[in-house]
Motif scaffolding. Structure first.
Motif, mmCIF file in Angstrom:
data_model
loop_
_atom_site.group_PDB
_atom_site.id
_atom_site.type_symbol
_atom_site.label_atom_id
_atom_site.label_comp_id
_atom_site.label_asym_id
_atom_site.label_seq_id
_atom_site.Cartn_x
_atom_site.Cartn_y
_atom_site.Cartn_z
ATOM 1 N N THR A 133 0.844 -1.225 -0.033
ATOM 2 C CA THR A 133 -0.017 -0.106 -0.122
ATOM 3 C C THR A 133 0.907 1.093 -0.106
ATOM 4 N N HIS A 227 -2.847 -10.518 8.977
ATOM 5 C CA HIS A 227 -3.688 -9.483 9.164
ATOM 6 C C HIS A 227 -4.013 -9.403 10.555
ATOM 7 N N LYS A 236 -2.306 -5.138 0.935
ATOM 8 C CA LYS A 236 -3.714 -5.420 0.747
ATOM 9 C C LYS A 236 -3.805 -6.622 -0.623
ATOM 10 N N TRP A 304 -12.767 -7.617 2.803
ATOM 11 C CA TRP A 304 -11.683 -7.650 1.636
ATOM 12 C C TRP A 304 -12.310 -7.150 0.288
#
Length: 334
Positions: A133, A227, A236, A304
Motif C-alpha cells: 500500500t 493481518h 492489501k 476484503w
C-alpha cells in the motif's frame, strides 16, 4: 435342537445389528488439515448427531500413500485434503468412491466438485495478487498475466513452484492460454523476481510489507491470519482479471474412501459438512470462503471486497498438473 438353532440365529442377527449400529456411530477421517482447523467441526457434528469422529492428521502425500498401502484394510472412511490437484490425484489413484448425493449437488456448485462424484469442495481460497500500500497504487494492477510486464521487473515475489498451489495456478494459465502463451507469462514472472522464491505465503506477504518486493501472489487465508496478528500490515489484496476470466480459486475438499468401513456414515458427515452450520465453521476457522454459495463469508473476509471468480472447473488443476510442473521447470521457477 431346532429351538437351540433358532436361539443361536436370533443371537447372531442381534450381534450383526449391533455391529451395524456401532458402525453408524463412528467415522474415521484422514485429514491433511491441521487439528485446530478441523476438530471444532467434528466436535459440532458429534454434539448434533452423537456420531464420533476419529481423525488422523498428516501431509497430503503420506495420507495418499497410506490409503494405497492399506487398500481394503483401511480404517479410513473419509479423506480431507487441500487443493483440487491433490483431490484429483486421489481420485486417479483409485482411493475414493463416487457418490451421487442430491444434498452435495444442491450445496456445492459443479466447478467445485469432481465430475465423477468422487470428491467435493468444503472451503475456498482465492490465490490472488497482493500489493504494497506504500509503493503500489491499485490502478497499476490488472491481471496475473500483466505481472510479467517489464514495469514489474525486480518488484515481484513468488512462492516456490514446488507447492501445489502454484502448480494449480499455472495449470489454469495453460487451460486459459495454451502451453506456449502460459510459458511466456511464467517466464516473465521469473524474470521480474525481486528475490529468491519463498517457502511459504506468509514469508512472501511479510517481504512485501518489509519492502523486499512490491507485489506477489498468495492465498487469501494466509493474508487473513497475518493481518489478524498485525492489523497495521501495509499489504492489501487485489482481485485480478475482473474483465475476463476472474480470480483463481482453489479449495479444501473431501471424498469418501473406496474401501470405507462405514460408507453411509461417511457420506452423511460429508453432506453435513456442505450445510450452513459446518460451512460457517470451516470458513471462519481459517478465514476462507464457504464452498456453499448460500453461506456468506465472515465479516472480516467480506471486508476484503467481493470479486468474480474463475468459473473453470477446479479439477483442471489436477488434469494439467504434470504439464504445469514441466512448464515451471523450463521457465526456471524453482
Amino acid at each position: 435342537m431346532q429351538a437351540s438353532k433358532r436361539i443361536l440365529a436370533v443371537l447372531a442377527l442381534g450381534a450383526l445389528s449391533g455391529a451395524a449400529l456401532a458402525a453408524d456411530d463412528e467415522v474415521v477421517v484422514y485429514s491433511a488439515r491441521i487439528d485446530e482447523l478441523i476438530k471444532p467441526v467434528f466436535d459440532a457434528y458429534t454434539a448434533e448427531t452423537g456420531v464420533k469422529v476419529k481423525f488422523i492428521t498428516d501431509k497430503e502425500a503420506p495420507l495418499l500413500a497410506r490409503l494405497k498401502a492399506e487398500g481394503k484394510n483401511t480404517p479410513a472412511d473419509l479423506l480431507i485434503t487441500v487443493d483440487a490437484g491433490n483431490l484429483w490425484q486421489a481420485e486417479q489413484e483409485g482411493v475414493l468412491r463416487p457418490l451421487d448425493s442430491a444434498t452435495i449437488k444442491a450445496n456445492i456448485p459443479p466447478q467445485y466438485r469432481s465430475a465423477g462424484g468422487a470428491w467435493n469442495g468444503l472451503s475456498l481460497r482465492a490465490r490472488t495478487i497482493f500489493y504494497s500500500t506504500e509503493r503500489v497504487k491499485p490502478e497499476e494492477l490488472s491481471t496475473y498475466e500483466a505481472l510479467a510486464d517489464e514495469n514489474w521487473e525486480g518488484r515481484l515475489c513468488l512462492r516456490t513452484s514446488k507447492k501445489v498451489y502454484n502448480q494449480s495456478l499455472t495449470a489454469t494459465l495453460i487451460e486459459a492460454h495454451g502451453e506456449k502463451k502460459a510459458e511466456q507469462i511464467v517466464k516473465g514472472w521469473v524474470n521480474n523476481l525481486a528475490t529468491d522464491v519463498f517457502a511459504d505465503d506468509t514469508a512472501l506477504l511479510q517481504a512485501i510489507d518489509a519492502g523486499q518486493c512490491d507485489v506477489g501472489i498468495a492465498n487469501t487465508y494466509y493474508y487473513g491470519r497475518l493481518h489478524k496478528q498485525n492489523p497495521g500490515l501495509k499489504v492489501k489484496p487485489f482481485w485480478p482479471n475482473q474483465g475476463d476470466r476472474g480470480v483463481h480459486v482453489n479449495l479444501s475438499g473431501a471424498g469418501v474412501t473406496k474401501y470405507a468401513p462405514h460408507p453411509q456414515a461417511a457420506q452423511r458427515l460429508l453432506e453435513w459438512m456442505t450445510g450452513e452450520k459446518a460451512q460457517r465453521l470451516l470458513a471462519d476457522l481459517n478465514q476462507e470462503y464457504p464452498a456453499n454459495p448460500q453461506v456468506a463469508p465472515s465479516a472480516e473476509v467480506a471486508a476484503w471486497g467481493s470479486f468474480k471468480a474463475d468459473s473453470v472447473p477446479v479439477e483442471v488443476a489436477g488434469k494439467r498438473q504434470a504439464e504445469a510442473i514441466r512448464l515451471m521447470d523450463r521457465a526456471g521457477w524453482n
